[in-house]
Design an enzyme around this catalytic site. Structure first.
Site, PDB file in Angstrom:
ATOM      1  N   ASN A 112       0.920  -1.143  -0.134  1.00 12.77           N
ATOM      2  CA  ASN A 112       0.077   0.069   0.224  1.00 12.77           C
ATOM      3  C   ASN A 112       0.903   1.257  -0.004  1.00 12.77           C
ATOM      4  O   ASN A 112       0.488   2.175  -0.653  1.00 12.77           O
ATOM      5  CB  ASN A 112      -0.982  -0.036   1.411  1.00 12.77           C
ATOM      6  N   ARG A 165       2.491   0.840  26.052  1.00  7.61           N
ATOM      7  CA  ARG A 165       1.791   1.477  24.775  1.00  7.61           C
ATOM      8  C   ARG A 165       2.026   3.017  24.686  1.00  7.61           C
ATOM      9  O   ARG A 165       2.451   3.674  23.710  1.00  7.61           O
ATOM     10  CB  ARG A 165       0.372   1.069  24.580  1.00  7.61           C
ATOM     11  N   MET A 190       1.244  -2.907  12.528  1.00  6.19           N
ATOM     12  CA  MET A 190       0.680  -3.818  13.331  1.00  6.19           C
ATOM     13  C   MET A 190       0.991  -3.737  14.917  1.00  6.19           C
ATOM     14  O   MET A 190       1.190  -4.367  15.573  1.00  6.19           O
ATOM     15  CB  MET A 190       1.351  -5.213  13.108  1.00  6.19           C
ATOM     16  N   LEU A 193      -2.217   1.355  19.135  1.00  5.54           N
ATOM     17  CA  LEU A 193      -2.060   2.533  19.449  1.00  5.54           C
ATOM     18  C   LEU A 193      -2.859   2.976  20.648  1.00  5.54           C
ATOM     19  O   LEU A 193      -4.117   2.340  20.781  1.00  5.54           O
ATOM     20  CB  LEU A 193      -2.618   3.478  18.325  1.00  5.54           C
ATOM     21  N   HIS A 209      -8.715  -1.112   5.899  1.00  9.26           N
ATOM     22  CA  HIS A 209      -8.896  -2.557   6.458  1.00  9.26           C
ATOM     23  C   HIS A 209      -9.451  -3.387   5.376  1.00  9.26           C
ATOM     24  O   HIS A 209     -10.315  -3.035   4.474  1.00  9.26           O
ATOM     25  CB  HIS A 209      -9.999  -2.241   7.587  1.00  9.26           C
ATOM     26  N   LYS A 271      -5.718  -6.603  -2.725  1.00  6.53           N
ATOM     27  CA  LYS A 271      -4.729  -5.590  -2.545  1.00  6.53           C
ATOM     28  C   LYS A 271      -4.833  -4.785  -3.599  1.00  6.53           C
ATOM     29  O   LYS A 271      -4.616  -3.600  -3.639  1.00  6.53           O
ATOM     30  CB  LYS A 271      -3.316  -6.301  -2.330  1.00  6.53           C
TER      31      LYS A 271
END
Ligand code: GRF
Length: 302
Positions: A112, A165, A190, A193, A209, A271
């Site tokens: 992407n 995190r 991956m 957040l 997504h 994709k």
């Protein structure tokens, strides 16, 4: 053959042609020499001597690339985009729309990211996307190379096991600040957040997504679609909100699932659709044509 567009002077006339005709980089390179005059291919050990001989005859010479074995395209030109963009500003700055500084965050293959890089290169005369930074959380991610090849700054931010995190996100924020990033584009990133981070970037962070949301949230969405037996699936670009795989939808693409579809074939065809809609959706956001509503529930088209 691999050429480096930053190694020779591209006269402003080519930037003017590109702006006036709204011509893609690919078409410019196919049609014009873009300032590259006579090209000599010589062994690396002779290059200094050959350059000396050329200069003794009153001509300039530059080393513009190298002959390497390539499996795909026979000739590629790196850094062509940058040169043209710089020249464009000097030729006709009024025609260049204001750009937004974008960071693309990746963890893996980065197809992407590559699609967005290609889109920006092919639309450099009118895009509002300024690819200012790529952040990867893996030093081994194969997508890292796409950033390096395109001359985009790459930061590898590994998340240590001992790091919370929040600690990781504050380093992420610092890095984004250093590069004056305005829009974040998650492309297969991956790392979970923190809510604080997501809230800080509300309306300025988008994700892709691989399903038609709200169906098939979570991991391996193409596999989930195959297992469920749906006849159509696809992908969704959306603004990121604290809830996972939710948030106002900017664009969706559809893929029909064929009777003998395998996981690999579905990922490949899916994709291809992702690559098209992600760059388009990002352009809608950076140009300000689409934004998230204040209540974070929908999008507004301007
Ligand atoms: C894509 O399928 C994307 O939809 C999902 O992660 C995958 C990333 O693929 N969020 P790539 O690294 O861009 O090839």
């Amino acid at each position: 053959m691999e050429l480096d567009g930053s190694k020779w002077n591209q006269p402003d006339i080519f930037a003017w042609l590109k702006t006036a005709g709204d011509v893609s980089n690919e078409e410019m390179l196919k049609t014009f020499n873009c300032g590259l005059g006579m090209v000599l291919i010589v062994g690396a050990e002779h290059s200094k001597l050959v350059q000396k001989m050329i200069e003794e005859n009153g001509e300039n010479s530059f080393i513009v690339g190298e002959v390497i074995h390539r499996k795909e395209k026979a000739v590629i030109v790196k850094n062509f985009n940058l040169r043209i963009s710089q020249n464009l500003t000097s030729v006709n700055s009024k025609k260049v729309l204001p750009k937004k500084r974008v960071a693309v965050l990746i963890s893996g293959i980065g197809t992407n990211l590559k699609a967005i890089i290609d889109y920006v290169e092919n639309n450099s005369a009118r895009t509002t996307i300024d690819l200012a930074l790529v952040i990867s959380n893996k030093s081994t991610a194969s997508g890292n190379k796409f950033a390096l090849d395109a001359g985009i700054p790459l930061k590898v931010l590994l998340k240590k096991k001992t790091q919370s995190r929040e600690e990781y996100d504050s380093i992420l924020n610092e890095t984004l600040g250093e590069f004056n990033i305005e829009i974040i584009c998650l492309a297969g990133y991956m790392v979970m957040l923190s809510e604080e981070f997501v809230t800080k970037w509300l309306g300025r962070m988008i994700n892709i997504h691989p399903s038609i949301l709200p169906s098939f949230k979570g991991i391996d969405a193409y596999g989930q679609a195959l297992d469920y037996g749906v006849q159509y699936t696809g992908c969704t670009v959306h603004f990121v909100v604290p809830e996972m795989d939710a948030g106002p939808i900017i664009r969706q693409g559809i893929v029909e699932i064929m009777p003998n579809e395998t996981h690999d074939s579905l990922v490949e065809r899916g994709k291809a659709v992702e690559h098209k809609i992600y760059a388009e959706a990002l352009e809608l956001v950076t140009s300000g044509k689409v934004r998230m509503s204040n209540d974070t529930k929908s999008i507004e088209r301007l």
